[in-house]
Scaffold this motif. Sequence first.
Motif, PDB file in Angstrom:
ATOM      1  N   GLU A 110       0.828  -1.206   0.000  1.00  0.00           N
ATOM      2  CA  GLU A 110       0.000   0.000   0.000  1.00  0.00           C
ATOM      3  C   GLU A 110       0.863   1.257   0.000  1.00  0.00           C
ATOM      4  O   GLU A 110       0.558   2.230  -0.701  1.00  0.00           O
ATOM      5  N   ARG A 111       1.948   1.231   0.760  1.00  0.00           N
ATOM      6  CA  ARG A 111       2.830   2.394   0.821  1.00  0.00           C
ATOM      7  C   ARG A 111       3.520   2.632  -0.526  1.00  0.00           C
ATOM      8  O   ARG A 111       3.601   3.771  -1.008  1.00  0.00           O
ATOM      9  N   ALA A 112       3.991   1.545  -1.139  1.00  0.00           N
ATOM     10  CA  ALA A 112       4.623   1.679  -2.456  1.00  0.00           C
ATOM     11  C   ALA A 112       3.620   2.193  -3.482  1.00  0.00           C
ATOM     12  O   ALA A 112       3.954   3.039  -4.327  1.00  0.00           O
ATOM     13  N   GLY A 113       2.390   1.706  -3.401  1.00  0.00           N
ATOM     14  CA  GLY A 113       1.359   2.174  -4.324  1.00  0.00           C
ATOM     15  C   GLY A 113       0.980   3.620  -4.083  1.00  0.00           C
ATOM     16  O   GLY A 113       0.741   4.382  -5.032  1.00  0.00           O
ATOM     17  N   ALA A 114       0.924   4.022  -2.812  1.00  0.00           N
ATOM     18  CA  ALA A 114       0.588   5.408  -2.484  1.00  0.00           C
ATOM     19  C   ALA A 114       1.623   6.370  -3.029  1.00  0.00           C
ATOM     20  O   ALA A 114       1.292   7.450  -3.538  1.00  0.00           O
ATOM     21  N   ASP A 115       2.894   6.000  -2.942  1.00  0.00           N
ATOM     22  CA  ASP A 115       3.958   6.858  -3.475  1.00  0.00           C
ATOM     23  C   ASP A 115       3.784   7.063  -4.978  1.00  0.00           C
ATOM     24  O   ASP A 115       3.926   8.174  -5.493  1.00  0.00           O
ATOM     25  N   GLN A 116       3.497   5.963  -5.682  1.00  0.00           N
ATOM     26  CA  GLN A 116       3.316   6.061  -7.129  1.00  0.00           C
ATOM     27  C   GLN A 116       2.092   6.909  -7.483  1.00  0.00           C
ATOM     28  O   GLN A 116       2.151   7.774  -8.370  1.00  0.00           O
ATOM     29  N   LEU A 117       0.987   6.682  -6.789  1.00  0.00           N
ATOM     30  CA  LEU A 117      -0.245   7.410  -7.112  1.00  0.00           C
ATOM     31  C   LEU A 117      -0.130   8.885  -6.753  1.00  0.00           C
ATOM     32  O   LEU A 117      -0.631   9.749  -7.476  1.00  0.00           O
ATOM     33  N   ALA A 118       0.562   9.183  -5.656  1.00  0.00           N
ATOM     34  CA  ALA A 118       0.763  10.589  -5.289  1.00  0.00           C
ATOM     35  C   ALA A 118       1.569  11.302  -6.367  1.00  0.00           C
ATOM     36  O   ALA A 118       1.248  12.440  -6.752  1.00  0.00           O
ATOM     37  N   ARG A 119       2.595  10.640  -6.891  1.00  0.00           N
ATOM     38  CA  ARG A 119       3.397  11.251  -7.951  1.00  0.00           C
ATOM     39  C   ARG A 119       2.589  11.401  -9.237  1.00  0.00           C
ATOM     40  O   ARG A 119       2.689  12.416  -9.936  1.00  0.00           O
ATOM     41  N   ALA A 120       1.752  10.408  -9.540  1.00  0.00           N
ATOM     42  CA  ALA A 120       0.911  10.495 -10.732  1.00  0.00           C
ATOM     43  C   ALA A 120      -0.057  11.669 -10.637  1.00  0.00           C
ATOM     44  O   ALA A 120      -0.281  12.396 -11.615  1.00  0.00           O
ATOM     45  N   LEU A 121      -0.622  11.887  -9.464  1.00  0.00           N
ATOM     46  CA  LEU A 121      -1.530  13.021  -9.273  1.00  0.00           C
ATOM     47  C   LEU A 121      -0.767  14.342  -9.427  1.00  0.00           C
ATOM     48  O   LEU A 121      -1.274  15.295 -10.042  1.00  0.00           O
ATOM     49  N   GLN A 122       0.431  14.401  -8.890  1.00  0.00           N
ATOM     50  CA  GLN A 122       1.243  15.605  -9.036  1.00  0.00           C
ATOM     51  C   GLN A 122       1.548  15.899 -10.503  1.00  0.00           C
ATOM     52  O   GLN A 122       1.496  17.051 -10.940  1.00  0.00           O
ATOM     53  N   LEU A 123       1.835  14.846 -11.262  1.00  0.00           N
ATOM     54  CA  LEU A 123       2.120  15.036 -12.684  1.00  0.00           C
ATOM     55  C   LEU A 123       0.915  15.591 -13.430  1.00  0.00           C
ATOM     56  O   LEU A 123       1.068  16.322 -14.413  1.00  0.00           O
ATOM     57  N   GLY A 124      -0.264  15.261 -12.962  1.00  0.00           N
ATOM     58  CA  GLY A 124      -1.483  15.771 -13.582  1.00  0.00           C
ATOM     59  C   GLY A 124      -1.967  17.071 -12.970  1.00  0.00           C
ATOM     60  O   GLY A 124      -3.055  17.547 -13.304  1.00  0.00           O
ATOM     61  N   GLY A 125      -1.181  17.630 -12.051  1.00  0.00           N
ATOM     62  CA  GLY A 125      -1.562  18.873 -11.404  1.00  0.00           C
ATOM     63  C   GLY A 125      -2.734  18.722 -10.456  1.00  0.00           C
ATOM     64  O   GLY A 125      -3.468  19.691 -10.199  1.00  0.00           O
ATOM     65  N   ALA A 126      -2.910  17.516  -9.918  1.00  0.00           N
ATOM     66  CA  ALA A 126      -4.055  17.248  -9.046  1.00  0.00           C
ATOM     67  C   ALA A 126      -3.585  16.983  -7.620  1.00  0.00           C
ATOM     68  O   ALA A 126      -2.383  16.913  -7.336  1.00  0.00           O
ATOM     69  N   THR A 127      -4.520  16.829  -6.740  1.00  0.00           N
ATOM     70  CA  THR A 127      -4.244  16.513  -5.341  1.00  0.00           C
ATOM     71  C   THR A 127      -5.347  15.593  -4.832  1.00  0.00           C
ATOM     72  O   THR A 127      -6.232  15.200  -5.595  1.00  0.00           O
ATOM     73  N   SER A 128      -5.307  15.235  -3.577  1.00  0.00           N
ATOM     74  CA  SER A 128      -6.312  14.351  -3.002  1.00  0.00           C
ATOM     75  C   SER A 128      -6.493  14.677  -1.544  1.00  0.00           C
ATOM     76  O   SER A 128      -5.548  15.084  -0.860  1.00  0.00           O
ATOM     77  N   GLU A 129      -7.708  14.499  -1.068  1.00  0.00           N
ATOM     78  CA  GLU A 129      -8.014  14.693   0.345  1.00  0.00           C
ATOM     79  C   GLU A 129      -7.843  13.407   1.145  1.00  0.00           C
ATOM     80  O   GLU A 129      -8.007  13.415   2.365  1.00  0.00           O
ATOM     81  N   ALA A 130      -7.514  12.322   0.450  1.00  0.00           N
ATOM     82  CA  ALA A 130      -7.353  11.041   1.141  1.00  0.00           C
ATOM     83  C   ALA A 130      -6.199  11.115   2.137  1.00  0.00           C
ATOM     84  O   ALA A 130      -5.187  11.770   1.864  1.00  0.00           O
ATOM     85  N   PRO A 131      -6.329  10.458   3.294  1.00  0.00           N
ATOM     86  CA  PRO A 131      -5.285  10.530   4.330  1.00  0.00           C
ATOM     87  C   PRO A 131      -3.907  10.092   3.841  1.00  0.00           C
ATOM     88  O   PRO A 131      -2.888  10.623   4.291  1.00  0.00           O
ATOM     89  N   TRP A 132      -3.852   9.133   2.923  1.00  0.00           N
ATOM     90  CA  TRP A 132      -2.574   8.614   2.473  1.00  0.00           C
ATOM     91  C   TRP A 132      -1.800   9.620   1.634  1.00  0.00           C
ATOM     92  O   TRP A 132      -0.574   9.547   1.547  1.00  0.00           O
ATOM     93  N   PHE A 133      -2.517  10.578   1.002  1.00  0.00           N
ATOM     94  CA  PHE A 133      -1.862  11.435   0.014  1.00  0.00           C
ATOM     95  C   PHE A 133      -0.816  12.350   0.640  1.00  0.00           C
ATOM     96  O   PHE A 133       0.308  12.456   0.138  1.00  0.00           O
ATOM     97  N   SER A 134      -1.161  13.003   1.723  1.00  0.00           N
ATOM     98  CA  SER A 134      -0.209  13.950   2.312  1.00  0.00           C
ATOM     99  C   SER A 134       1.036  13.236   2.813  1.00  0.00           C
ATOM    100  O   SER A 134       2.159  13.749   2.670  1.00  0.00           O
ATOM    101  N   GLU A 135       0.866  12.044   3.386  1.00  0.00           N
ATOM    102  CA  GLU A 135       2.019  11.276   3.849  1.00  0.00           C
ATOM    103  C   GLU A 135       2.905  10.852   2.681  1.00  0.00           C
ATOM    104  O   GLU A 135       4.132  10.959   2.739  1.00  0.00           O
ATOM    105  N   ALA A 136       2.275  10.358   1.600  1.00  0.00           N
ATOM    106  CA  ALA A 136       3.038   9.924   0.441  1.00  0.00           C
ATOM    107  C   ALA A 136       3.727  11.104  -0.229  1.00  0.00           C
ATOM    108  O   ALA A 136       4.895  11.006  -0.642  1.00  0.00           O
TER     109      ALA A 136
END
Length: 250
Positions: free
Chosen positions: A139-165
Motif C-alpha cells: 500500500e505504501r509503495a502504491g501510495a507513493d506512485q499514485l501521489a506522484r501520478a496526481l502531481q504530474l497531472g496537477g491534481a491533489t487528493s483529500e485522502a489521508p494517504w496522500f499527504s504522507e506519500a
Amino acid sequence: MSADALAVVALRLGPDRERVLSRIGGELGARARAAADAIAKLDPRAQKLERARVMATSRVLWPAGMRAIHPTWIEAALVDLPAAARTAVANGQGDPIETWLARWALGELVAMPVVHAETTRVPADLPALTPEALQAWLERAGADQLARALQLGGATSEAPWFSEAAARIAVAPRKGQLGGDRAILERCTGVPDDDVRLVRIGARTVAPHLDILVQRQLVQRLPRALGLIVRGELRAFAGNLDRASWPALA
C-alpha cells in the motif's frame, strides 16, 4: 523439490554437479548450489548422514515453511480432497493413494522463507514479512506512485494517504527514484477504485524486482483473495523495465 534435495541429487552426478545446478535459476538454484557446496565439504560419514536427513525430509508432504503460507491457500487446496487425504496432509504422510492426492493438492504451493523480516533489505525479504506488514508495504509503495501520478497531472487528493506519500516522495531516497513519469502513469492507469487500489499499484511497482520464486512466495503470504489479485498484477508488470529503484521502495 527443496533446494537441499536438489543438492543431494546433483551430488550423485559427480563432476557434472556444477553444470547441472548452474541451469537452475533464481533463489532455488542459488540455494541448491550453496547446499551442494556445503555437503561436499563434509567428511564421508557426515555426508551420508546429511543425505539421509535431506531425503527423509523431502518425502514429507508439506512444502518447506508451510506455516508461512496463509491458511486460506491451504484451505482452498484441500477443499475437494477426501477426508483421508486431508488427514495425510495434517499428519505429513499417509498411504500411497492418500499421499499422491495430498501432493497433487499441495503441488501449486512453493517453499516459504522463515517469517522473521522486519526490514526489506532485498526483494526476497518481502515474503518473510507478516501478511499485515506485507500488505502495508504494498500500500505504501502504491501510495507513493499514485501521489506522484496526481502531481504530474496537477491534481491533489483529500485522502489521508496522500499527504504522507507526498511528503515521502519529496525527499531521498524516493525523490526522483520512482521511475520515469510515463511508467508511473502507466502503473496508476486502469486500476479499479476499490479498497485494494494501492495494493494493486504497489504490486505493479515492485514486480520487476522479483524473480518468479519470490513472486509466488509473496502471493502465498497474503490471504488468497488478495493474493490472486496481486498475482495478476505481478505477472502483468514483471517486464516493466522503467522501474522504481529498490532503495525508493525498501
